[in-house]
Design a protein around this motif. Structure first.
Motif, PDB file in Angstrom:
ATOM      1  N   THR A  84      23.833  49.641  27.435  1.00 34.74           N
ATOM      2  CA  THR A  84      23.229  49.101  28.649  1.00 34.74           C
ATOM      3  C   THR A  84      22.860  50.243  29.587  1.00 34.74           C
ATOM      4  OG1 THR A  84      25.228  48.987  30.017  1.00 34.74           O
ATOM      5  CG2 THR A  84      24.864  47.183  28.467  1.00 34.74           C
ATOM      6  N   ASN A  85      22.301  49.904  30.727  1.00 31.98           N
ATOM      7  CA  ASN A  85      22.050  50.889  31.781  1.00 31.98           C
ATOM      8  C   ASN A  85      23.139  50.781  32.859  1.00 31.98           C
ATOM      9  OD1 ASN A  85      21.085  48.317  32.570  1.00 31.98           O
ATOM     10  ND2 ASN A  85      19.732  49.202  34.104  1.00 31.98           N
ATOM     11  N   ARG A  86      24.402  50.859  32.414  1.00 37.44           N
ATOM     12  CA  ARG A  86      25.526  50.637  33.324  1.00 37.44           C
ATOM     13  C   ARG A  86      26.631  51.672  33.154  1.00 37.44           C
ATOM     14  NH1 ARG A  86      26.081  44.273  34.409  1.00 37.44           N
ATOM     15  NH2 ARG A  86      23.904  43.712  34.074  1.00 37.44           N
ATOM     16  N   VAL A  87      27.348  51.876  34.266  1.00 41.97           N
ATOM     17  CA  VAL A  87      28.577  52.672  34.284  1.00 41.97           C
ATOM     18  C   VAL A  87      29.673  51.759  34.820  1.00 41.97           C
ATOM     19  CG1 VAL A  87      29.755  54.656  35.304  1.00 41.97           C
ATOM     20  CG2 VAL A  87      27.328  54.833  34.667  1.00 41.97           C
ATOM     21  N   ALA A  88      30.842  51.803  34.213  1.00 42.75           N
ATOM     22  CA  ALA A  88      31.926  50.902  34.596  1.00 42.75           C
ATOM     23  C   ALA A  88      33.174  51.673  34.997  1.00 42.75           C
ATOM     24  CB  ALA A  88      32.254  49.953  33.443  1.00 42.75           C
ATOM     25  N   THR A  89      34.016  51.014  35.776  1.00 37.91           N
ATOM     26  CA  THR A  89      35.323  51.550  36.114  1.00 37.91           C
ATOM     27  C   THR A  89      36.324  50.402  36.122  1.00 37.91           C
ATOM     28  OG1 THR A  89      36.573  52.881  37.717  1.00 37.91           O
ATOM     29  CG2 THR A  89      34.990  51.302  38.606  1.00 37.91           C
ATOM     30  N   VAL A  90      37.595  50.738  35.965  1.00 38.98           N
ATOM     31  CA  VAL A  90      38.658  49.731  35.897  1.00 38.98           C
ATOM     32  C   VAL A  90      39.757  50.104  36.887  1.00 38.98           C
ATOM     33  CG1 VAL A  90      40.367  48.582  34.446  1.00 38.98           C
ATOM     34  CG2 VAL A  90      38.171  49.274  33.462  1.00 38.98           C
ATOM     35  N   ASP A  91      40.203  49.137  37.685  1.00 40.79           N
ATOM     36  CA  ASP A  91      41.311  49.343  38.603  1.00 40.79           C
ATOM     37  C   ASP A  91      42.602  49.387  37.768  1.00 40.79           C
ATOM     38  OD1 ASP A  91      43.513  48.941  40.366  1.00 40.79           O
ATOM     39  OD2 ASP A  91      42.206  47.972  41.827  1.00 40.79           O
ATOM     40  N   PRO A  92      43.321  50.504  37.749  1.00 36.32           N
ATOM     41  CA  PRO A  92      44.518  50.594  36.902  1.00 36.32           C
ATOM     42  C   PRO A  92      45.641  49.649  37.316  1.00 36.32           C
ATOM     43  CG  PRO A  92      44.354  52.513  38.328  1.00 36.32           C
ATOM     44  CD  PRO A  92      43.074  51.744  38.489  1.00 36.32           C
ATOM     45  N   ALA A  93      45.620  49.189  38.564  1.00 37.94           N
ATOM     46  CA  ALA A  93      46.674  48.288  39.037  1.00 37.94           C
ATOM     47  C   ALA A  93      46.417  46.847  38.618  1.00 37.94           C
ATOM     48  CB  ALA A  93      46.808  48.377  40.558  1.00 37.94           C
ATOM     49  N   THR A  94      45.154  46.435  38.684  1.00 37.36           N
ATOM     50  CA  THR A  94      44.810  45.036  38.421  1.00 37.36           C
ATOM     51  C   THR A  94      44.037  44.822  37.125  1.00 37.36           C
ATOM     52  OG1 THR A  94      42.712  45.190  39.618  1.00 37.36           O
ATOM     53  CG2 THR A  94      44.687  44.654  40.906  1.00 37.36           C
ATOM     54  N   MET A  95      43.536  45.912  36.527  1.00 35.88           N
ATOM     55  CA  MET A  95      42.661  45.861  35.347  1.00 35.88           C
ATOM     56  C   MET A  95      41.345  45.151  35.667  1.00 35.88           C
ATOM     57  SD  MET A  95      44.043  47.612  32.939  1.00 35.88           S
ATOM     58  CE  MET A  95      43.227  47.136  31.406  1.00 35.88           C
ATOM     59  N   GLU A  96      40.982  45.126  36.947  1.00 41.33           N
ATOM     60  CA  GLU A  96      39.706  44.524  37.345  1.00 41.33           C
ATOM     61  C   GLU A  96      38.567  45.496  37.040  1.00 41.33           C
ATOM     62  OE1 GLU A  96      37.394  42.771  41.317  1.00 41.33           O
ATOM     63  OE2 GLU A  96      39.448  43.540  41.452  1.00 41.33           O
ATOM     64  N   LEU A  97      37.521  44.959  36.443  1.00 46.84           N
ATOM     65  CA  LEU A  97      36.370  45.753  36.034  1.00 46.84           C
ATOM     66  C   LEU A  97      35.288  45.721  37.104  1.00 46.84           C
ATOM     67  CD1 LEU A  97      34.887  47.152  33.444  1.00 46.84           C
ATOM     68  CD2 LEU A  97      33.774  44.925  33.269  1.00 46.84           C
ATOM     69  N   LYS A  98      34.663  46.886  37.337  1.00 47.96           N
ATOM     70  CA  LYS A  98      33.503  46.957  38.226  1.00 47.96           C
ATOM     71  C   LYS A  98      32.395  47.715  37.511  1.00 47.96           C
ATOM     72  CE  LYS A  98      31.889  48.474  42.788  1.00 47.96           C
ATOM     73  NZ  LYS A  98      32.276  49.099  44.096  1.00 47.96           N
ATOM     74  N   GLU A  99      31.168  47.215  37.613  1.00 49.05           N
ATOM     75  CA  GLU A  99      30.037  47.843  36.942  1.00 49.05           C
ATOM     76  C   GLU A  99      28.988  48.292  37.960  1.00 49.05           C
ATOM     77  OE1 GLU A  99      30.299  45.302  32.751  1.00 49.05           O
ATOM     78  OE2 GLU A  99      28.629  44.967  34.129  1.00 49.05           O
ATOM     79  N   PHE A 100      28.395  49.445  37.693  1.00 45.62           N
ATOM     80  CA  PHE A 100      27.283  49.962  38.468  1.00 45.62           C
ATOM     81  C   PHE A 100      26.047  49.930  37.584  1.00 45.62           C
ATOM     82  CE2 PHE A 100      31.102  51.839  40.164  1.00 45.62           C
ATOM     83  CZ  PHE A 100      30.912  51.871  41.539  1.00 45.62           C
ATOM     84  N   VAL A 101      24.981  49.318  38.076  1.00 42.63           N
ATOM     85  CA  VAL A 101      23.742  49.207  37.303  1.00 42.63           C
ATOM     86  C   VAL A 101      22.820  50.359  37.688  1.00 42.63           C
ATOM     87  CG1 VAL A 101      21.764  47.760  36.744  1.00 42.63           C
ATOM     88  CG2 VAL A 101      23.993  46.703  37.200  1.00 42.63           C
ATOM     89  N   LEU A 102      22.392  51.141  36.704  1.00 45.37           N
ATOM     90  CA  LEU A 102      21.470  52.240  36.951  1.00 45.37           C
ATOM     91  C   LEU A 102      20.062  51.690  37.169  1.00 45.37           C
ATOM     92  CD1 LEU A 102      22.788  54.717  34.223  1.00 45.37           C
ATOM     93  CD2 LEU A 102      23.526  54.466  36.606  1.00 45.37           C
ATOM     94  N   PRO A 103      19.249  52.354  37.996  1.00 50.47           N
ATOM     95  CA  PRO A 103      17.949  51.795  38.386  1.00 50.47           C
ATOM     96  C   PRO A 103      16.976  51.543  37.245  1.00 50.47           C
ATOM     97  CG  PRO A 103      18.571  53.602  39.832  1.00 50.47           C
ATOM     98  CD  PRO A 103      19.549  53.596  38.707  1.00 50.47           C
ATOM     99  N   ASP A 104      16.946  52.434  36.253  1.00 49.64           N
ATOM    100  CA  ASP A 104      15.987  52.284  35.161  1.00 49.64           C
ATOM    101  C   ASP A 104      16.589  51.429  34.051  1.00 49.64           C
ATOM    102  OD1 ASP A 104      14.294  52.772  32.793  1.00 49.64           O
ATOM    103  OD2 ASP A 104      13.385  54.346  34.025  1.00 49.64           O
ATOM    104  N   GLU A 105      15.915  50.348  33.688  1.00 51.15           N
ATOM    105  CA  GLU A 105      16.426  49.435  32.658  1.00 51.15           C
ATOM    106  C   GLU A 105      16.543  50.111  31.301  1.00 51.15           C
ATOM    107  OE1 GLU A 105      14.069  45.922  32.526  1.00 51.15           O
ATOM    108  OE2 GLU A 105      14.742  45.183  34.486  1.00 51.15           O
TER     109      GLU A 105
END
Length: 226
Positions: A84-105
């Motif tokens: 994908t055109n994404r970068v992700a990170t995970v909160d080590p305390a909650t295991m909650e996922l967050k994604e950042f979408v890069l501008p170019d598809e």
């Protein structure tokens, strides 16, 4: 698997979900946890080496192909989702996922590094770009690789000076180029003697101030960074 270098014994750790095939790249946090990507199974995982417990979190997009991974000083993993055109990170305390979408598809980041200022840098393989993601606001800035759109930037490493090294695998032979985040300029161009095929992963050894890598040519290489 875990190898005991003293005895040669290998201990196997099975994934808790059979769908988690293709464990790919691993990195350790300062707490000793092992974070890893599961490219084929589309997961990001964390294992406690003491207990063998594995927790998995899945990106929001099917076929995201979690690939390169680094861990920051807060023990938070950062992952490029190569499908994908994404970068992700995970909160080590909650295991909650967050994604950042890069501008170019069409962007497809494969490896990444994180500089001391908290910026996430990635190589965009099909577009031949080096990108910088600011996690604070999601802003992205990109620079064209010296080898152009066919340069296929792949392996990446960060040295002791905060400078970035990238393997251009679309050129023959493969070559290692440097980038200075301060001046925002590329420098140096070192061809891989064997040709490389594709230099897929690199690590920087701060003790010897050297970069080490393996290549598809069946060779490994390394060199000091001044």
């Amino acid at each position: 698997g875990r190898l005991d270098p003293a005895t040669g014994e290998i201990k196997r750790f099975d994934m808790p979900n059979p769908a988690a095939r293709d464990p790919h790249t691993i990195v350790f946090s300062s707490t000793g946890d092992m974070w890893f990507t599961v490219q084929g199974g589309n997961f990001i995982g964390r294992m406690d080496p003491k207990t063998g417990e594995v927790r998995l979190v899945q990106p929001t997009v099917a076929g995201a192909r979690p690939y390169g991974i680094v861990v920051d000083e807060t023990n938070r993993p950062w992952v490029v989702l190569f499908g994908t055109n994404r970068v992700a990170t995970v909160d080590p305390a909650t295991m909650e996922l967050k994604e950042f979408v890069l501008p170019d598809e069409d962007a497809r980041p494969r490896r990444l590094v994180r500089t001391p200022d908290g910026m996430i840098w990635y190589g965009d393989v099909p577009r031949g770009m080096l990108g910088r993601l600011d996690p604070r606001d999601g802003k992205v800035v990109e620079w064209a690789m010296p080898g152009g759109e066919d340069s296929s930037p792949y392996a990446m490493a960060l040295d002791h000076r905060g400078k970035i090294w990238i393997a251009e695998t679309g050129v023959r032979p493969n070559r290692l180029v440097g980038f200075d985040p301060v001046t925002q300029k590329f420098f140096g161009s070192t061809p891989v003697p064997s040709g490389g095929g594709a230099v897929r992963h690199m690590v920087f050894d701060p003790g010897t101030r050297s970069i080490w890598f393996g290549a598809d040519a069946g060779t490994g290489g390394g060199g000091s960074v001044k």
